[in-house]
Design a protein around this motif. Structure first.
Motif, short mmCIF file in Angstrom:
data_model
loop_
_atom_site.label_atom_id
_atom_site.label_comp_id
_atom_site.label_asym_id
_atom_site.label_seq_id
_atom_site.Cartn_x
_atom_site.Cartn_y
_atom_site.Cartn_z
N VAL A 5 -27.69 -44.62 63.60
CA VAL A 5 -26.96 -45.73 64.23
C VAL A 5 -26.06 -46.35 63.18
CG1 VAL A 5 -27.17 -47.92 65.41
CG2 VAL A 5 -28.88 -46.16 65.79
N MET A 6 -24.82 -46.53 63.54
CA MET A 6 -23.84 -47.09 62.63
C MET A 6 -23.41 -48.47 63.14
SD MET A 6 -23.78 -44.55 60.61
CE MET A 6 -22.45 -44.89 59.51
N ALA A 7 -22.85 -49.29 62.26
CA ALA A 7 -22.39 -50.62 62.64
C ALA A 7 -21.29 -50.56 63.69
CB ALA A 7 -21.89 -51.37 61.41
N CYS A 8 -20.60 -49.45 63.79
CA CYS A 8 -19.50 -49.35 64.77
C CYS A 8 -20.02 -48.99 66.15
CB CYS A 8 -18.47 -48.32 64.31
SG CYS A 8 -19.16 -46.67 64.12
N SER A 9 -21.35 -48.97 66.34
CA SER A 9 -22.01 -48.79 67.64
C SER A 9 -21.99 -47.37 68.19
CB SER A 9 -21.42 -49.75 68.68
OG SER A 9 -21.59 -51.06 68.29
N TRP A 10 -21.73 -46.36 67.39
CA TRP A 10 -21.85 -45.00 67.89
C TRP A 10 -23.11 -44.39 67.31
CZ3 TRP A 10 -22.10 -40.97 64.47
CH2 TRP A 10 -21.61 -41.20 63.19
N TYR A 11 -23.61 -43.37 67.95
CA TYR A 11 -24.80 -42.70 67.44
C TYR A 11 -24.77 -41.24 67.85
CZ TYR A 11 -26.68 -42.83 72.15
OH TYR A 11 -26.86 -42.66 73.49
N HIS A 12 -25.57 -40.45 67.18
CA HIS A 12 -25.74 -39.05 67.56
C HIS A 12 -27.14 -38.60 67.17
CE1 HIS A 12 -24.78 -38.43 63.28
NE2 HIS A 12 -25.40 -37.28 63.40
N GLU A 13 -27.63 -37.55 67.82
CA GLU A 13 -28.91 -36.99 67.42
C GLU A 13 -28.72 -36.23 66.12
OE1 GLU A 13 -31.32 -34.93 70.22
OE2 GLU A 13 -30.56 -36.13 71.87
N ALA A 14 -29.62 -36.47 65.19
CA ALA A 14 -29.50 -35.86 63.88
C ALA A 14 -30.03 -34.42 63.90
CB ALA A 14 -30.28 -36.68 62.86
N SER A 15 -29.32 -33.54 63.24
CA SER A 15 -29.77 -32.16 63.09
C SER A 15 -30.79 -32.10 61.96
CB SER A 15 -28.58 -31.26 62.75
OG SER A 15 -28.08 -31.58 61.46
N ASP A 16 -31.46 -30.97 61.80
CA ASP A 16 -32.40 -30.80 60.69
C ASP A 16 -31.69 -31.01 59.35
OD1 ASP A 16 -34.45 -30.28 62.45
OD2 ASP A 16 -34.34 -28.10 62.24
N GLU A 17 -30.44 -30.52 59.25
CA GLU A 17 -29.67 -30.70 58.02
C GLU A 17 -29.35 -32.17 57.78
OE1 GLU A 17 -25.37 -29.38 56.10
OE2 GLU A 17 -26.17 -28.27 57.82
N ASP A 18 -29.00 -32.92 58.84
CA ASP A 18 -28.74 -34.36 58.71
C ASP A 18 -29.99 -35.07 58.19
OD1 ASP A 18 -26.14 -34.20 59.76
OD2 ASP A 18 -26.83 -34.54 61.82
N ILE A 19 -31.14 -34.71 58.74
CA ILE A 19 -32.40 -35.36 58.34
C ILE A 19 -32.71 -35.07 56.88
CG2 ILE A 19 -34.90 -35.42 58.73
CD1 ILE A 19 -34.24 -34.85 61.72
N GLU A 20 -32.54 -33.81 56.47
CA GLU A 20 -32.78 -33.44 55.08
C GLU A 20 -31.84 -34.19 54.13
OE1 GLU A 20 -32.68 -29.46 52.29
OE2 GLU A 20 -33.09 -29.22 54.43
#
Length: 104
Positions: A5-20
């Motif tokens: 979640v970002m301050a600009c109010s957008w979001y996305h589901e995190a991939s395994d790479e994003d989580i790492e």
């Protein structure tokens, strides 16, 4: 699931790479991160679309600190999650506010 979640109010589901990558960033600079549990908020009736409907709220009280100690102001800011079921009460991400009255 991890949601970014970002301050600009957008979001996305995190991939395994994003989580790492995120875990590595936390390990490198833990002082840049804050963890907090999701709290169960109170609700209050709100007049939305012509009817009363419960919405999550939180009360932000105000205290004044001075030479003679601390004074608590009678009232505060009640922040409201305007979307049904939402816990987001901050105005920068779609929340609102309600008048807060203290009756003695």
């Amino acid at each position: 699931m991890v949601v970014v979640v970002m301050a600009c109010s957008w979001y996305h589901e995190a991939s395994d790479e994003d989580i790492e990558d995120y875990i590595n960033n936390v390990k490198k600079r833990p002082e840049n991160f804050i963890a907090q549990p999701i709290l169960r908020l109170s609700t209050a009736p709100c007049y939305i679309d012509g009817k009363l409907s419960p919405r999550c709220i939180d009360l932000r009280p105000f205290a004044l600190s001075g030479r003679d100690g601390i004074d608590i102001c009678p009232g505060g800011l009640t922040r409201v999650a305007l979307k049904k079921g939402s816990l987001v009460v901050n105005s920068s991400q779609g929340g609102g506010s309600k008048d807060t009255w203290v009756i003695q």
